[in-house]
Design a protein around this motif. Structure first.
Motif, short mmCIF file in Angstrom:
data_model
loop_
_atom_site.label_atom_id
_atom_site.label_comp_id
_atom_site.label_asym_id
_atom_site.label_seq_id
_atom_site.Cartn_x
_atom_site.Cartn_y
_atom_site.Cartn_z
N PRO A 312 0.48 -0.79 -0.30
CA PRO A 312 -0.01 -0.19 0.03
C PRO A 312 0.77 1.45 -0.07
CG PRO A 312 -0.05 -0.92 2.17
CD PRO A 312 0.81 -1.94 1.23
N ALA A 313 1.76 0.82 0.73
CA ALA A 313 2.93 2.53 0.70
C ALA A 313 3.17 2.87 -0.49
CB ALA A 313 4.38 2.53 1.09
N THR A 314 3.67 2.19 -1.91
CA THR A 314 4.04 2.28 -3.02
C THR A 314 2.77 2.05 -4.21
OG1 THR A 314 4.95 -0.38 -3.51
CG2 THR A 314 6.24 1.48 -2.66
N GLY A 315 1.99 1.05 -3.67
CA GLY A 315 1.09 0.00 -5.06
C GLY A 315 1.77 -0.78 -5.79
N TRP A 316 3.21 -0.71 -5.25
CA TRP A 316 3.54 -2.04 -6.09
C TRP A 316 3.18 -3.57 -5.71
CZ3 TRP A 316 8.29 -2.30 -9.67
CH2 TRP A 316 8.91 -0.76 -9.90
N GLN A 317 2.76 -4.77 -6.62
CA GLN A 317 2.86 -5.94 -6.89
C GLN A 317 4.09 -6.30 -6.42
OE1 GLN A 317 0.38 -7.66 -9.41
NE2 GLN A 317 0.08 -9.36 -8.18
N VAL A 318 4.29 -7.51 -5.04
CA VAL A 318 5.54 -7.62 -4.39
C VAL A 318 5.45 -8.88 -3.97
CG1 VAL A 318 7.00 -7.55 -2.88
CG2 VAL A 318 6.19 -5.42 -3.01
N PRO A 319 6.29 -9.86 -4.98
CA PRO A 319 6.99 -11.54 -4.43
C PRO A 319 6.84 -11.19 -3.03
CG PRO A 319 7.74 -10.89 -7.01
CD PRO A 319 7.64 -9.15 -5.83
N LEU A 320 6.49 -12.51 -2.42
CA LEU A 320 7.20 -12.59 -1.44
C LEU A 320 7.65 -14.18 -1.51
CD1 LEU A 320 3.64 -12.42 0.84
CD2 LEU A 320 5.02 -10.96 0.68
N MET A 321 8.66 -13.16 -1.04
CA MET A 321 10.27 -14.79 -0.99
C MET A 321 11.10 -14.49 0.19
SD MET A 321 10.95 -13.76 -5.46
CE MET A 321 11.46 -15.93 -5.52
N PRO A 322 10.73 -15.21 1.25
CA PRO A 322 11.60 -14.98 2.09
C PRO A 322 13.41 -15.52 1.77
CG PRO A 322 9.97 -16.55 2.95
CD PRO A 322 9.54 -16.26 1.37
N SER A 323 13.30 -15.45 0.98
CA SER A 323 14.58 -16.82 -0.11
C SER A 323 14.68 -16.09 -1.27
CB SER A 323 15.56 -17.61 0.88
OG SER A 323 16.90 -17.73 0.18
N ARG A 324 15.66 -15.33 -2.10
CA ARG A 324 15.67 -15.40 -3.38
C ARG A 324 16.92 -16.98 -3.84
NH1 ARG A 324 17.91 -12.05 -5.40
NH2 ARG A 324 19.02 -10.91 -3.56
N VAL A 325 16.65 -17.13 -2.86
CA VAL A 325 18.58 -18.88 -3.47
C VAL A 325 16.92 -19.47 -4.04
CG1 VAL A 325 19.77 -20.17 -2.96
CG2 VAL A 325 19.38 -18.40 -1.39
N VAL A 326 17.14 -20.43 -5.37
CA VAL A 326 16.42 -20.98 -5.94
C VAL A 326 17.26 -22.78 -5.70
CG1 VAL A 326 15.53 -21.98 -8.44
CG2 VAL A 326 15.60 -19.02 -7.71
N SER A 327 18.60 -22.48 -6.04
CA SER A 327 18.87 -23.95 -5.66
C SER A 327 20.76 -23.58 -5.36
CB SER A 327 19.08 -24.76 -7.12
OG SER A 327 20.26 -25.95 -7.00
N LYS A 328 21.07 -24.24 -4.26
CA LYS A 328 22.36 -23.96 -4.31
C LYS A 328 23.37 -24.68 -4.73
CE LYS A 328 25.92 -23.67 -0.19
NZ LYS A 328 25.81 -24.55 0.74
N GLY A 329 22.82 -25.93 -5.16
CA GLY A 329 23.47 -27.09 -6.06
C GLY A 329 24.04 -26.66 -7.59
N GLU A 355 29.90 -16.51 -5.73
CA GLU A 355 29.76 -16.73 -3.89
C GLU A 355 29.17 -15.96 -3.26
OE1 GLU A 355 28.95 -19.50 -0.57
OE2 GLU A 355 29.93 -20.53 -2.41
N ALA A 356 29.58 -14.38 -3.36
CA ALA A 356 28.57 -13.57 -2.83
C ALA A 356 27.17 -12.58 -3.57
CB ALA A 356 29.67 -12.62 -3.90
N GLU A 357 26.67 -13.26 -4.26
CA GLU A 357 25.92 -13.26 -4.76
C GLU A 357 24.61 -14.49 -4.60
OE1 GLU A 357 26.01 -11.27 -8.98
OE2 GLU A 357 27.13 -13.16 -9.21
N LEU A 358 25.40 -15.16 -4.32
CA LEU A 358 23.98 -16.16 -3.68
C LEU A 358 23.93 -16.18 -2.33
CD1 LEU A 358 23.57 -19.07 -4.21
CD2 LEU A 358 25.01 -20.55 -3.14
N LYS A 359 25.37 -15.27 -1.37
CA LYS A 359 25.16 -15.50 -0.13
C LYS A 359 23.72 -14.08 0.46
CE LYS A 359 26.17 -15.09 4.31
NZ LYS A 359 25.30 -16.02 5.36
N ALA A 360 23.91 -12.89 -1.37
CA ALA A 360 22.84 -11.97 -0.98
C ALA A 360 21.84 -12.81 -1.46
CB ALA A 360 23.50 -10.81 -1.66
N ALA A 361 22.11 -13.34 -2.16
CA ALA A 361 20.34 -13.91 -2.51
C ALA A 361 19.34 -14.78 -1.26
CB ALA A 361 20.12 -14.28 -3.29
N GLU A 362 19.99 -14.65 -0.33
CA GLU A 362 19.60 -15.73 1.33
C GLU A 362 19.35 -14.43 1.90
OE1 GLU A 362 22.48 -16.75 3.74
OE2 GLU A 362 23.44 -18.21 2.03
N VAL A 363 18.52 -12.83 1.59
CA VAL A 363 18.15 -11.97 2.19
C VAL A 363 17.37 -11.40 0.66
CG1 VAL A 363 17.88 -9.53 2.68
CG2 VAL A 363 19.66 -11.38 4.08
N GLY A 364 15.56 -12.34 1.01
CA GLY A 364 14.92 -11.96 0.52
C GLY A 364 13.72 -10.50 0.38
#
Length: 989
Positions: A312-329, A355-364
């Motif tokens: 409601p603050a921006t009117g944007w539709q936001v995906p709810l993703m606790p983490s953006r990591v799809v597959s560590k393997g 590795e840095a990008e994978l780590k950053a994606a843990e925050v969703g």
């Protein structure tokens, strides 16, 4: 067979072995090994979602222990039992599969090693006897060519006998995984000589013992059958069995145990053919729809979905993703690509990131219960509760603005607060020639969305028809402690709402073509393929995780859906095969309505705050309720919540009494029951004793067995042990007084503890220095001895105990039963003096001091099981032992040492802070961590202990005890305790 061996009823009045002795430490080790096997356990394949399974090896021990007699030769009884359980030294040798000759030679006393081994270089080793260090001889040993299997197993057995039992079990196979003929053929001569039988197999032995005890092959019943562990094992041993449970899901799993795992070779072949036909039919329909292929030689393995909301603050539709990591393997992550013109995010899947990008994606985008995203470099954070419109009414009930779904819904509507979105697909090569085809994660394309629409339209067009014939549920979710979750957090009101269109389509096809086996497999697949099936990106390439890993109905913001390729492994899984050849019957019936007689009842009942199966397993019941396979058509396909035994109040006790009264009435006078009981609550324990009394039963023994394992999903303090209560009918009416009970209880407890302590000494030999029974076992055996005395009486001080035990509890008021049990426990603990302390010193200690010193003794033996701490805290009436603990993990519990305590609680009114033991620990702390002079430490003790001089002998003894017991774990503190002992002893008075 001669008459002596089969004389009917020759054991009719003989006590059962389980009433006199049971090697609970060894059974605990075997049970733990079985539980650690997880997915490879025998019955897990029929329904891994059913939790709280008791080990099959424990069920086997209970059945055999109930049939075998206790003779006047307990050592021989124990030897026979261990032979039948394959726990003896020779059987361990036959269970071993990979023991190295060098290990054997380094630890085993073998008279002529050259009879068993050859050495490289090719020499004859002199001296020929072991043990010796092969490295010092400069030789490499190997098994001698032509050595027989029996000789090899003998040498291995000699080596295993030098190891603690726990270590042996970690090396060998579980007994049920070894060919029974090879494992047990050598034991029957010794078994038959002791028992007067002539068996050559378990079914023969069981039948002969049953005839001798009951006049016929014994029938074992379990009226709380759960996943079927107990009746299956009883049937495998050769008993006739009766299994019942209020839950049809439990009965389905028990059916699977009998008819799939227990199927004959011919029946198994038929089942496997039916499995293959089921898979082929469903695959053909999936292929005809063209919904799981990209048209370029790849098939969809996993479809990943997430919810979206409007911020409601921006009117944007936001995906709810606790983490953006799809597959560590695959090092794959989801990148959110803003589309400002449409105020939404595209989701791009990128693989092979750093590795840095994978780590950053843990925050969703979902953090701390808030929706978090950035627009033009500005971070916005809005509580999800605000978006949902959460509020609490005047009655304290929580509400929100979520729409309540209707029976025709399969997806969120466009105006719903939540929307659902396919955001990634794992594709796999459609190449049967490859054993490990390639897979990759991709972003969602327009063609993928078209296929999604095809699935959704197909399901919506057929839903009403499928619900009419019973292929898809039309059952409403009834509110409850656990079932409120999907209603409140998503607005889902019918059970099919927990499945998305792809999942509904698959399960409708399975129900359409499936049979009894299909119904069994359906539950396994639904557990890992619903809207509540968590996607775990850290398990290899990724995995959908079972909804009932934590026995709840927790809703998720993102989840995985299996394509048919990923479902196939569960649909054609290989079940273990143990053909059963006994009479087995199953019924969906409440235990209180039992109408079939049985000789032995072995039950693992619900108690107190146990898992609410009656609520959460409606998840499965809904799918089979309307149109179950013919084999299950007569079962009641309802959870019957009102009939489930639950809670911790008076109703729980009354319902349990009704159940056990029914079992008692259906049991012969010489019948026996084993009640498996696991709980921390003292009041529940007292109620269990009351239940036994009110059911017309008496306790004849109790044993404590470790049955549970650590789990990352179980937090806090939980118990690892199960108490086995052995009960029989109370056939006469005896009266006594409370005063007379005191002497009788004391004598009985003392005799029980002394007998088990004696067996500990009898079973030690030159290779071993381990106890069959540890303190927790002796405590429970003593407790049982006291209960044996108490529960054999119908009247105490003129009070009818059956009526008294049913009296409702009044808060903060002890009943006569509570007081008698407390007294019994205190008497049992008087005989559990740890080695290193005299009884005279022990008698002077307070309960909390006894608790601390007792557990210091157990820790010195490297026993760190949390349930021991819990049991002894209860036994010594310690109100709260947590302040004394450094670790509270189930199998890694530990007391604080002197240094860890530091100055905490010193001299306080706390039950431990003002004790002699606490003062001594403070003295040890000062000597260990500071340069405080000896005379100053003594001065400190005198100021803390008003009766210092009167207690000097006790302080000296306890200091010496602490020094001995902490030598391994805290060597510096051990040295300081030794110094403190000398300071007190040498002080001039």
């Amino acid at each position: 067979m001669d008459d002596r061996k089969v004389t009917p009823f020759s054991l009719q009045d003989a006590p059962a072995l389980i009433e006199k002795l049971l090697p609970v430490q060894r059974i605990s080790v075997e049970s733990h090994a079985e539980q650690e096997a997880k997915q490879s356990k025998t019955l897990t394949a029929t329904g891994s979602y059913w939790k709280g399974r008791k080990p099959l090896v424990l069920a086997k021990a209970c059945v055999l222990g109930a049939l075998l007699p206790a003779t006047d030769n307990p050592s021989k009884d124990l030897e026979t039992f261990e032979l039948l359980m394959a726990m003896d030294d020779a059987s361990m040798g036959r269970r071993a599969t990979s023991v190295r000759p060098s290990d054997i030679l380094s630890a085993t006393r073998i008279e002529d090693v050259n009879l068993y081994f050859t050495f490289s270089p090719n020499i004859v080793v002199t001296p020929p006897s072991a043990p010796f260090d092969v490295l010092s001889f400069g030789v490499k040993p190997s098994w001698k060519r032509g050595i027989s299997l029996e000789e090899k197993q003998y040498a291995i057995a000699q080596y295993l006998a030098t190891l603690p039992f726990k270590e042996r079990v970690s090396i060998v196979e579980r007994a049920e995984n070894v060919d029974p003929e090879a494992l047990y053929a050598p034991i029957w001569k010794r078994v038959n000589e002791h028992l007067g039988t002539d068996a050559t197999s378990f079914p023969e032995l069981v039948e002969q013992l049953g005839i001798m005890r009951f006049g016929h092959r014994p029938r074992v019943a379990d009226t709380f059958s759960g996943s079927g562990q107990i009746p299956f094992e009883a049937a495998r041993l050769g008993c006739d069995v009766y299994a019942s449970d209020l839950s049809p899901v439990a009965c389905l799993l028990t059916w699977g145990a009998f008819n799939v795992v227990g199927a004959s070779r011919e029946d198994r072949k038929k089942l496997e053919q039916e499995q293959a036909e089921l898979i082929a039919e469903v695959r053909a329909e999936i292929n005809a729809l063209g919904i799981e292929t990209d048209g370029n030689g790849w098939r969809g393995k996993v479809y990943l979905y997430c919810l979206e909301v409007i911020d409601p603050a921006t009117g944007w539709q936001v995906p709810l993703m606790p983490s953006r990591v799809v597959s560590k393997g695959k090092r794959a992550i989801a990148m959110l690509v803003p589309i400002p013109a449409e105020k939404r995010y595209d989701i791009e899947i990128v693989s092979g990131v750093s590795e840095a990008e994978l780590k950053a994606a843990e925050v969703g985008t979902y953090r701390d219960e808030s929706v978090v995203h950035s627009v033009d470099g500005v971070e916005y954070r809005t509580r999800l509760s605000t978006i949902r419109g959460d509020y609490t009414d005047g009655y304290g009930v929580r509400h929100n603005r979520l729409r309540q779904w209707e029976i025709s819904d399969v997806t969120f509507r466009p105006d719903d607060i939540y929307q659902e979105r396919l955001y990634a697909i794992q594709w796999i090569e459609d190449n049967p020639a490859k054993t490990r085809p390639e897979s990759e994660f991709r972003s969602v394309t327009g063609a993928d969305l078209e296929r999604e629409h095809t699935v959704t339209d197909y399901v919506q067009n057929h839903l009403a028809e499928w619900q009419e014939v019973g292929w898809v549920p039309d059952m409403r979710i009834e509110p409850g402690d656990k079932t409120d979750e999907p209603i409140r957090t998503r607005g889902w009101t019918y059970w099919h709402h927990l499945f998305n269109p792809r999942q509904l389509l698959l399960f409708a096809l399975l129900r359409k073509t499936g049979n009894e086996l299909g119904a069994l497999l359906l539950g396994q697949l639904q557990n890992v393929n619903c809207r509540n099936s968590r996607w775990n990106p850290y398990s290899g390439i990724g995995q959908t995780v079972g909804i009932f890993d934590n026995q709840a109905l927790n809703t998720l913001f993102n989840y995985g859906t299996r394509g048919f390729d990923f479902c196939e492994s569960l649909l054609k899984q290989e079940f273990k095969r143990f053909p059963l050849d006994t009479q087995a019957s199953i019924d969906t019936k409440a235990a209180a309505n039992l109408g079939i007689s049985s000789d032995i009842f072995i039950t693992d009942p619900p108690y107190g705050d146990a898992v609410k199966y009656e609520e959460i397993y409606e998840f499965f019941i809904a799918w089979l309720r309307k149109n179950p396979p013919s084999e299950f058509a007569d079962w009641v396909w309802d959870s019957r919540r009102a009939l489930a035994i639950k809670g911790e109040d008076h109703n729980f006790k009354a319902e349990m009494v009704a159940a056990y009264k029914a079992m008692t009435s259906c049991m012969p006078d010489n019948g026996l029951q084993v009640i498996m009981f696991t709980h921390q609550s003292g009041s529940i324990w007292a109620d269990m004793s009351n239940i036994v009394w009110a059911s017309g039963l008496r306790v004849s023994a109790a044993w404590y067995v470790v049955t549970e394992t650590d789990s990352a999903l179980r937090q806090g303090q939980y118990i690892k042990g199960t108490v086995l209560l052995i009960v029989r009918k109370r056939l006469d009416s005896k009266a006594t007084s409370r005063d007379e009970l005191a002497y009788e209880i004391e004598d009985e407890v003392k005799a029980q503890v002394e007998m088990l302590t004696g067996l500990n000494q009898d079973t030690k030999d030159i290779y071993r220095d381990e106890n069959l029974f540890e303190d927790a076992d002796l405590q429970m055996a003593g407790y049982a001895a006291a209960l044996r005395v108490l529960t054999k009486y119908s009247t105490i001080d003129g009070i009818d105990m059956a009526q008294e035990s049913l009296r409702p509890r009044v808060k903060k008021q002890s009943t006569l039963v509570d007081e008698l049990i407390d007294f019994a426990v205190s008497k049992a603990n008087e005989f559990l003096v740890p080695q290193g302390l005299s009884e005279s010193v022990w008698d002077k200690l307070t309960g909390v001091e006894r608790f601390y010193l007792k557990l210091v003794d157990m820790e010195s033996k490297e026993i760190f099981v949390l349930s021991n701490y819990q049991n002894f805290a209860k036994a010594f009436k310690v109100r709260d032992f947590n302040p004394l603990m450094e670790e509270n993990k189930a199998n890694k519990a530990r007391l604080k040492g002197a240094v860890a305590f530091n100055k905490r609680f010193m001299g306080s009114a706390d039950e431990f802070g003002s004790t002699r033991v606490r003062a001594l620990l403070y003295g040890v702390y000062l000597l260990t961590t500071s340069s405080t002079k000896g005379e100053d430490v003594i001065a400190q003790l005198k100021s803390l202990l008003p009766d210092y001089y009167r207690d000097r002998d006790t302080l000296i003894s306890v200091s010496e005890y602490l020094s001995q017991k902490t030598a391994k774990l805290h060597p510096e503190e051990s040295n300081s305790a030794n110094i403190l002992r000398d300071l007190i002893r040498n002080e001039r008075v």
